[in-house]
Enzyme design. Structure first.
Site: not given
Lengths: 305, 305
Positions: A62, A64, A66-67, A142, A213, A271
């Protein structure tokens, strides 16, 4: 070795000094698959002594940060290293514009082709297949459109039972492939030797599911049923169930419940919220439900033979 | 302390395990200025124990990845930390779309205002000014539009010569500000006491010039004339002058020549090509031209009092 998973980072949200945001390197049937690519992933790949030249497939769960914030830097480095083979990037709709706009502003002329496979479906579909491996999406729940990924070795060929084969001088080495593919053998006399007498069962086909997530989503259970290895996020403990629901994450209890219901081989949690200093609390919550639960260890290779 | 410069990274192009791409934290007159922001800068800021909440001004030299790929991650973290004060980002035209497009795809709702000051001019201009500090662009010559930045303390107030002042009981503490601002004092008798008799010269105003990435560009010399500290890239040694010209970089000799001609106080080299393992070769080339040349040291604070 069928599967080797190297965890390059499992931090949630804010990067820290001694850890890293989500990224994993999966080696399956000698293919190199990068899963997620938080900021700094390229340096983590170096630390893991990964061969950059073998990275031809990247799966992003996804959009976001942090990914995915490390993806442009990795692409940029692959370019500086003179990569020539095409790169396939699987990820949510929008990932092409997300990356291409950055390449445009940095005036980068990519030395290799990037093929974006943008996903927007809500049910599990096969997105990759070659001779030995298949990859399916695992639709997650998510705050933003997210997929996990299921990596499966295809069924392998049967193994020759050499002792049995050698009892029939009529069987030549050029027949072996047919036998491995399950065919019976017909002698000149017309007698049929059943395949089961000449071969042994193939090695098992291994599988890995990455799920991060996501909120607790029991309808992924049939998709990941029986996988050898499951990585499932567990950002919180159950006492913060409301927080998990609100932020679109799972608890350790929920991750373990998914693992148990899907009858997986092994569960790796990850995570974690930065609020947990001692991560053993995650195991304390998960293991009563699914015993074979483990914490991720940076750079430790998890092998399934 | 007037100026404190902390170098967070000085790598060129490809990030390495134990170093980092360009980023610097400049503390000048108690303001925090971040200069460039390569991938992983936020982690370097943590290692430097920098206060994230004090970062309100970021200066980006150019839109190559090794100078800007860490910016979106830092913004994202500032947001997660609940930043409320506005953030000013100075950089080349396009930087706003570069960042905003990423924020859009990651569905980020910034908790604070971002004010982009996009630059496209080819001559040095003042881009920031407050009570104590001024910042000017230093137009550079690279493969892509690039500015260095000149940070200057404004002239400081004169210092009271307390012994001299105390000889005149008529001078009250409420008069001190006028004296510090350079005014003469008029006694009731009408006698004028010249300011020079009552005050001492102010502390010197300090200045720092950041010049990276750039080809040798002697016309920056008048702009940075006499700065206390100069950071000038020196990607190559002179034996690779052609390579330097072609890729838009400088040699150590050229950096030292700029420092000498501009009569700066101290020169820090940086942005070295990965081909140099022993960086002392840079000093060997630069010091015969400009002796007070130094290599950068990660996290070492360079202070000018």
């Amino acid at each position: 070795m069928s599967i080797k998973l190297t965890i390059l980072g499992f931090n949630s949200a804010i990067p820290k000094k001694k850890s890293a945001p989500t990224a994993q390197l999966l080696e399956i049937a000698n293919r190199y698959f990068l899963i997620d690519c938080g900021e700094g992933t390229q340096v983590q790949l170096r630390r893991a002594k990964a061969k950059f030249s073998k990275i031809n497939h990247i799966f992003i769960s996804h959009l976001h940060g942090d990914h995915v914030f490390g993806l442009i830097g990795l692409i940029s480095t692959l370019q500086l290293l003179g990569k020539e083979t095409p790169l396939k990037i699987f990820g949510p709709k929008g990932i092409q514009d997300f990356i291409m706009n950055q390449l445009r502003h940095t005036q980068s002329n990519c030395s290799f082709e990037i093929d974006f496979i943008e996903l927007e479906g809500k049910s599990s579909v096969k997105i990759f297949e070659d001779e030995k491996v298949e990859v399916y999406t695992i639709p997650l729940n998510h705050r933003i459109y997210t997929n996990g990924y299921l990596f499966k070795e295809k069924p392998k060929k049967r193994k020759l039972n050499i002792e049995a084969v050698q009892q029939y001088p009529e069987i030549l080495t050029c027949d072996y492939d047919n036998l491995k593919n399950g065919r019976d053998f017909v002698l000149e006399s017309g007698e049929i030797i059943p395949n089961e007498k000449l071969t042994l069962d193939p090695d098992p086909s291994r599988s890995y599911a990455f799920c991060s997530d996501t909120r607790y989503k029991p309808d992924i259970v049939p998709i990941i049923q029986g996988v050898d290895l499951l990585y499932h996020e567990s950002t919180f403990l159950s006492d913060l169930q409301d927080m998990a629901d609100y932020t679109g994450h799972s608890t350790a209890k929920e991750a373990a419940t998914i693992a148990k219901d899907a009858n997986v081989g092994r569960l790796i949690l990850g995570h974690f919220s930065n609020r947990y200093n001692d991560l053993n609390v995650m195991l304390d919550e998960a293991r009563p439900i699914f015993e074979n639960t483990h914490l991720p260890v940076l750079f430790e290779a998890i092998k399934i033979d």
